[in-house]
Write an enzyme that holds these catalytic residues in place. Sequence first.
Site, PDB file in Angstrom:
ATOM      1  N   ARG A   1       0.881  -1.148  -0.305  1.00 43.44           N
ATOM      2  CA  ARG A   1       0.159  -0.033  -0.088  1.00 43.44           C
ATOM      3  C   ARG A   1       0.719   1.201  -0.088  1.00 43.44           C
ATOM      4  O   ARG A   1       0.607   2.287   0.474  1.00 43.44           O
ATOM      5  CB  ARG A   1      -0.971   0.072   0.972  1.00 43.44           C
ATOM      6  CG  ARG A   1      -1.770  -1.233   1.318  1.00 43.44           C
ATOM      7  CD  ARG A   1      -2.294  -1.761   0.053  1.00 43.44           C
ATOM      8  NE  ARG A   1      -3.141  -2.904   0.290  1.00 43.44           N
ATOM      9  CZ  ARG A   1      -3.697  -3.686  -0.828  1.00 43.44           C
ATOM     10  NH1 ARG A   1      -3.615  -3.223  -2.021  1.00 43.44           N
ATOM     11  NH2 ARG A   1      -4.236  -4.770  -0.601  1.00 43.44           N
TER      12      ARG A   1
ATOM     13  N   ASN B   1       2.790  -7.656   7.784  1.00 38.90           N
ATOM     14  CA  ASN B   1       2.748  -8.983   7.308  1.00 38.90           C
ATOM     15  C   ASN B   1       4.258  -9.071   7.424  1.00 38.90           C
ATOM     16  O   ASN B   1       4.836  -9.256   6.348  1.00 38.90           O
ATOM     17  CB  ASN B   1       2.183  -9.069   6.024  1.00 38.90           C
ATOM     18  CG  ASN B   1       0.797  -8.694   5.878  1.00 38.90           C
ATOM     19  OD1 ASN B   1      -0.151  -9.220   6.803  1.00 38.90           O
ATOM     20  ND2 ASN B   1       0.040  -8.030   5.160  1.00 38.90           N
TER      21      ASN B   1
ATOM     22  N   LYS C   1       0.544  -8.544  14.219  1.00 42.51           N
ATOM     23  CA  LYS C   1      -0.754  -8.844  13.425  1.00 42.51           C
ATOM     24  C   LYS C   1      -0.844 -10.491  13.463  1.00 42.51           C
ATOM     25  O   LYS C   1       0.066 -11.258  12.841  1.00 42.51           O
ATOM     26  CB  LYS C   1      -0.683  -8.520  11.925  1.00 42.51           C
ATOM     27  CG  LYS C   1      -1.639  -9.106  10.970  1.00 42.51           C
ATOM     28  CD  LYS C   1      -1.695  -8.509   9.593  1.00 42.51           C
ATOM     29  CE  LYS C   1      -2.872  -8.727   8.661  1.00 42.51           C
ATOM     30  NZ  LYS C   1      -2.720  -8.329   7.315  1.00 42.51           N
TER      31      LYS C   1
ATOM     32  N   GLU D   1      -6.018 -12.541   8.096  1.00 41.83           N
ATOM     33  CA  GLU D   1      -5.671 -12.556   6.670  1.00 41.83           C
ATOM     34  C   GLU D   1      -4.568 -13.964   6.390  1.00 41.83           C
ATOM     35  O   GLU D   1      -3.631 -13.404   5.712  1.00 41.83           O
ATOM     36  CB  GLU D   1      -5.169 -11.386   6.213  1.00 41.83           C
ATOM     37  CG  GLU D   1      -6.226 -10.293   6.104  1.00 41.83           C
ATOM     38  CD  GLU D   1      -5.970  -8.957   5.526  1.00 41.83           C
ATOM     39  OE1 GLU D   1      -6.832  -8.490   4.892  1.00 41.83           O
ATOM     40  OE2 GLU D   1      -4.690  -8.742   5.911  1.00 41.83           O
TER      41      GLU D   1
ATOM     42  N   ARG E   1     -18.201  -9.491   8.988  1.00 46.18           N
ATOM     43  CA  ARG E   1     -16.692  -9.166   9.498  1.00 46.18           C
ATOM     44  C   ARG E   1     -16.799  -8.158   9.990  1.00 46.18           C
ATOM     45  O   ARG E   1     -15.772  -7.974  10.874  1.00 46.18           O
ATOM     46  CB  ARG E   1     -15.958  -9.186   7.901  1.00 46.18           C
ATOM     47  CG  ARG E   1     -14.618  -8.908   8.150  1.00 46.18           C
ATOM     48  CD  ARG E   1     -13.847  -8.760   6.816  1.00 46.18           C
ATOM     49  NE  ARG E   1     -12.761  -7.798   6.672  1.00 46.18           N
ATOM     50  CZ  ARG E   1     -12.143  -7.445   5.633  1.00 46.18           C
ATOM     51  NH1 ARG E   1     -12.483  -8.313   4.524  1.00 46.18           N
ATOM     52  NH2 ARG E   1     -11.164  -6.792   5.485  1.00 46.18           N
TER      53      ARG E   1
ATOM     54  N   LYS F   1      -8.374  -0.164  14.205  1.00 43.77           N
ATOM     55  CA  LYS F   1      -8.557   0.605  13.211  1.00 43.77           C
ATOM     56  C   LYS F   1      -9.704   1.631  13.456  1.00 43.77           C
ATOM     57  O   LYS F   1     -10.600   1.140  14.194  1.00 43.77           O
ATOM     58  CB  LYS F   1      -8.827  -0.056  11.866  1.00 43.77           C
ATOM     59  CG  LYS F   1      -7.571  -0.930  11.522  1.00 43.77           C
ATOM     60  CD  LYS F   1      -7.804  -1.601   9.899  1.00 43.77           C
ATOM     61  CE  LYS F   1      -6.793  -2.266   9.715  1.00 43.77           C
ATOM     62  NZ  LYS F   1      -6.975  -2.841   8.164  1.00 43.77           N
TER      63      LYS F   1
ATOM     64  N   ASP G   1     -11.919  -1.683   6.856  1.00 52.52           N
ATOM     65  CA  ASP G   1     -10.480  -1.588   6.764  1.00 52.52           C
ATOM     66  C   ASP G   1     -10.295  -0.279   5.727  1.00 52.52           C
ATOM     67  O   ASP G   1     -10.292  -0.383   4.577  1.00 52.52           O
ATOM     68  CB  ASP G   1     -10.435  -2.924   5.480  1.00 52.52           C
ATOM     69  CG  ASP G   1      -9.002  -2.981   5.257  1.00 52.52           C
ATOM     70  OD1 ASP G   1      -7.899  -2.506   6.070  1.00 52.52           O
ATOM     71  OD2 ASP G   1      -8.722  -3.756   4.309  1.00 52.52           O
TER      72      ASP G   1
ATOM     73  N   GLU H   1      -5.647   3.334  15.167  1.00 53.52           N
ATOM     74  CA  GLU H   1      -4.792   3.069  13.812  1.00 53.52           C
ATOM     75  C   GLU H   1      -5.627   3.755  12.789  1.00 53.52           C
ATOM     76  O   GLU H   1      -6.781   3.333  12.590  1.00 53.52           O
ATOM     77  CB  GLU H   1      -4.662   1.465  13.648  1.00 53.52           C
ATOM     78  CG  GLU H   1      -3.857   1.306  12.449  1.00 53.52           C
ATOM     79  CD  GLU H   1      -3.842  -0.257  12.142  1.00 53.52           C
ATOM     80  OE1 GLU H   1      -3.111  -0.417  10.999  1.00 53.52           O
ATOM     81  OE2 GLU H   1      -4.023  -0.886  12.954  1.00 53.52           O
TER      82      GLU H   1
ATOM     83  N   GLU I   1      -4.818   3.989   0.594  1.00 51.26           N
ATOM     84  CA  GLU I   1      -5.290   2.498  -0.052  1.00 51.26           C
ATOM     85  C   GLU I   1      -6.495   2.581  -0.785  1.00 51.26           C
ATOM     86  O   GLU I   1      -6.751   2.003  -1.892  1.00 51.26           O
ATOM     87  CB  GLU I   1      -5.028   1.303   1.160  1.00 51.26           C
ATOM     88  CG  GLU I   1      -5.481   0.092   0.311  1.00 51.26           C
ATOM     89  CD  GLU I   1      -5.373  -1.167   1.500  1.00 51.26           C
ATOM     90  OE1 GLU I   1      -5.742  -2.152   1.055  1.00 51.26           O
ATOM     91  OE2 GLU I   1      -4.947  -0.701   2.754  1.00 51.26           O
TER      92      GLU I   1
ATOM     93  N   HIS J   1     -16.393  -1.005   0.420  1.00 50.51           N
ATOM     94  CA  HIS J   1     -15.406  -1.910  -0.143  1.00 50.51           C
ATOM     95  C   HIS J   1     -15.857  -2.219  -1.808  1.00 50.51           C
ATOM     96  O   HIS J   1     -16.093  -3.524  -1.970  1.00 50.51           O
ATOM     97  CB  HIS J   1     -15.637  -3.269   0.834  1.00 50.51           C
ATOM     98  CG  HIS J   1     -14.264  -3.848   0.916  1.00 50.51           C
ATOM     99  ND1 HIS J   1     -13.323  -4.276  -0.079  1.00 50.51           N
ATOM    100  CD2 HIS J   1     -13.532  -4.065   2.117  1.00 50.51           C
ATOM    101  CE1 HIS J   1     -12.295  -4.679   0.404  1.00 50.51           C
ATOM    102  NE2 HIS J   1     -12.210  -4.550   1.585  1.00 50.51           N
TER     103      HIS J   1
ATOM    104  N   TRP K   1     -14.228 -10.855   0.822  1.00 50.85           N
ATOM    105  CA  TRP K   1     -13.223 -10.159   0.190  1.00 50.85           C
ATOM    106  C   TRP K   1     -13.986  -9.591  -1.046  1.00 50.85           C
ATOM    107  O   TRP K   1     -13.290  -8.800  -1.866  1.00 50.85           O
ATOM    108  CB  TRP K   1     -11.979 -11.159  -0.440  1.00 50.85           C
ATOM    109  CG  TRP K   1     -11.126 -11.662   0.795  1.00 50.85           C
ATOM    110  CD1 TRP K   1     -10.857 -11.029   1.895  1.00 50.85           C
ATOM    111  CD2 TRP K   1     -10.334 -12.476   0.521  1.00 50.85           C
ATOM    112  NE1 TRP K   1      -9.993 -11.690   2.674  1.00 50.85           N
ATOM    113  CE2 TRP K   1      -9.541 -12.744   1.558  1.00 50.85           C
ATOM    114  CE3 TRP K   1      -9.758 -13.611  -0.369  1.00 50.85           C
ATOM    115  CZ2 TRP K   1      -8.316 -13.550   2.080  1.00 50.85           C
ATOM    116  CZ3 TRP K   1      -8.838 -14.581  -0.042  1.00 50.85           C
ATOM    117  CH2 TRP K   1      -8.251 -14.438   1.012  1.00 50.85           C
TER     118      TRP K   1
END
Length: 708
Positions: free
Chosen positions: A180, A222, A299, A303, A348, A372, A377, A399, A405, A533, A555
């Site tokens: 990102r 990640n 994390k 995911e 979710r 967040k 997201d 956060e 993004e 999204h 997703w």
Amino acid sequence: MKRPGLMRALVALFALITATAAHAEDGYDLWLRYRPAPAAEAAPYRAALGEVVVEGRSPTLAIAGDELRRGLGGTLGAPAADAPPVILGTPGSSPRIAALRLPLQAAGAEGYLIRSVTVDGRPATVVAANSEAGVLYGAFHLLRLVQTRRPIARLDVAEAPKVKVRVLNHWDNLDRTVERGYAGFSLWDWHKLPDWKDSRYVDYARANASLGINGTVLNNVNAKADSLTAPYIEKAAALADTFRPYGIKVYLSARFSSPIEIGGLKTADPLDPTVRAFWKAKADEIYRAIPDFGGFLVKANSEGQPGPQDYGRSHADGANMLAEAVGPHGGIVMWRAFVYSNEQPEDRAKQAYNEFVPLDGRFAPNVIVQVKNGAIDFQPREPFHPLFGATPKTPLMLEVQITKEYLGFATHLAYLGPMYEETLDADTWRRGKGSTVARVVDGSLFGHRLTGMAGVANIGTDRNWSGSQFDQANWYVFGRMAWDPYLSSRDIAGEWARMTFSNDPRFLGPVVDMMMGSREAVVDYMTPLGLHHLMGTSHHYGPAPWVDDLGRADWTPVYYHRADAAGIGFDRTKTGSDAISQYAPRAAAELLADEKNLLWFRHVAWDRKVSSGRTLWDELVVRYTDGVRQVSQMRRTWAAMAPHVDAERHAEVAAFLAIQEQEAQWWRDACLAYFQTFSKRPLPAGYAPPAHPLAHYKALRFPYAPGI
């Protein structure tokens, strides 16, 4: 035949080009430009701010003095011979400051005072603090007053940060790609570290210190386990050495399966004694290299990332194991609440709340849960996360995403201050009216001392640092609001615009207005009325509301908008997933009553009338179209600012706004073409149909979009 007139003209042209190139601006200096002020504006400051005197010897105090000399000299020129001195120091470093007996108790470890005082019988300005970092922050504050042309007669400024941990999260990979990231490669040249330290590391630290940012997480959430091996610890230590004089600690994202991947163990079970011993030894190793190491960001079980749930353990079990390892050294663990399970069929938006609320009170004192701003997201707009206020025994840090993004990457102008402010001002109602997210973040709602705010960085190797000139403002506003989450995003926009471009009111009024409306424009042309999204798969570039064939339902955009012949929107009321019940009753009522959240919480019939008197379908058409119109107006506003901005930066912003207008139209047309297949209704009179049939938009592919 010689042409002396032509030669003279060419020489003059060459001189002009050379001078223009020498003074061209590319954004590298950020808001620390220190360009000369007009003589009339500079005069009162030159008379009031004389020689910079640093009392005490340390790298941080020397940096503070050098920065003040650099800033005042660049902005005002040489000080007047009889101007009162500017004295910097702490009571411990300066007997003269100690003798003033300034009320520094409230300043704490990082705050400061800036005062007009009398020293040795003469007027002076003092920048004083309990710590050297506080003195540095105070020096930058004084410079900000000068840069923004604020009054400095009879100064009496007292500041202290309201949030303890103010960190940037860099989603930077060891190969220098940035997840990102839309501003080039990672600043961290891991291959050349530790022996080569790029000069940009110092300028990065200066910029952060000017905002009071006191921490940086160097690697992607990640994470790779390699980041915790000896060679990379040594590289991180080199960065820590550079940042330390600027009051900045380094942190590392820890991969939960590191005991297996680099420790040779067969398990990463947090209750296994050998695993706990691995992490204790690893923490000891890091602190030997970096004595002021901040701690770990994690994390886990999200995911596909490994985590304690792989072993039937809880998030608290995993976080507390790491907290036990770094605790003796003064370190903390920032445990991310961005979790959603592959096996979890629940909405979710509910999963983080469901997993963390039962764990309230079970985390170690040096663990803070990082949440967040919204439950999905980093969408253009989300209701505040239901976890805020719901864990009175567990400190939570906010956060936010600075890199855009989901808001058009670097080429879309979207000032995110209003988004941050919208979240911080949201009332959770957990302890009655006024139980805002800001009071959760600063610890005052439940009495927590460990507090924090994190921003996912938008910084890379581009000369302008953030991919575009106006994306610098999002880094700036994050830092200012992390220091004080009660500041006005409009006031901060004005500060940034003054320091970055011009103090001319003919520039400031239109540009600050443009900034303040820019994020709402993005919401309108991407996700109006609570849609969310709808972005393209994986890269999140451009519209793709039709995608329905990914590896898991949540997703896909169709999971979130749920458009059908009856209407559109995700029912999160009691007749649907009941996610609304995760909020306090009064907060839930306010969220449901706010039309901005309409399709976030309800599945609404196409023909239902909304507050404007239009049907939902017509309102969507109007909102999508108005988003494009707002960008067109931003282009006109910016074009009129040419007399007030250097040509290079003006041209870049103008070019990006042209891209934004084209892509806003694409968003509008693609989404309306798709949703019309369900609504079966015509566009309102006077509104143009999409430029292409739906098949055209569905066929577009972007395999090399940045930031993946």
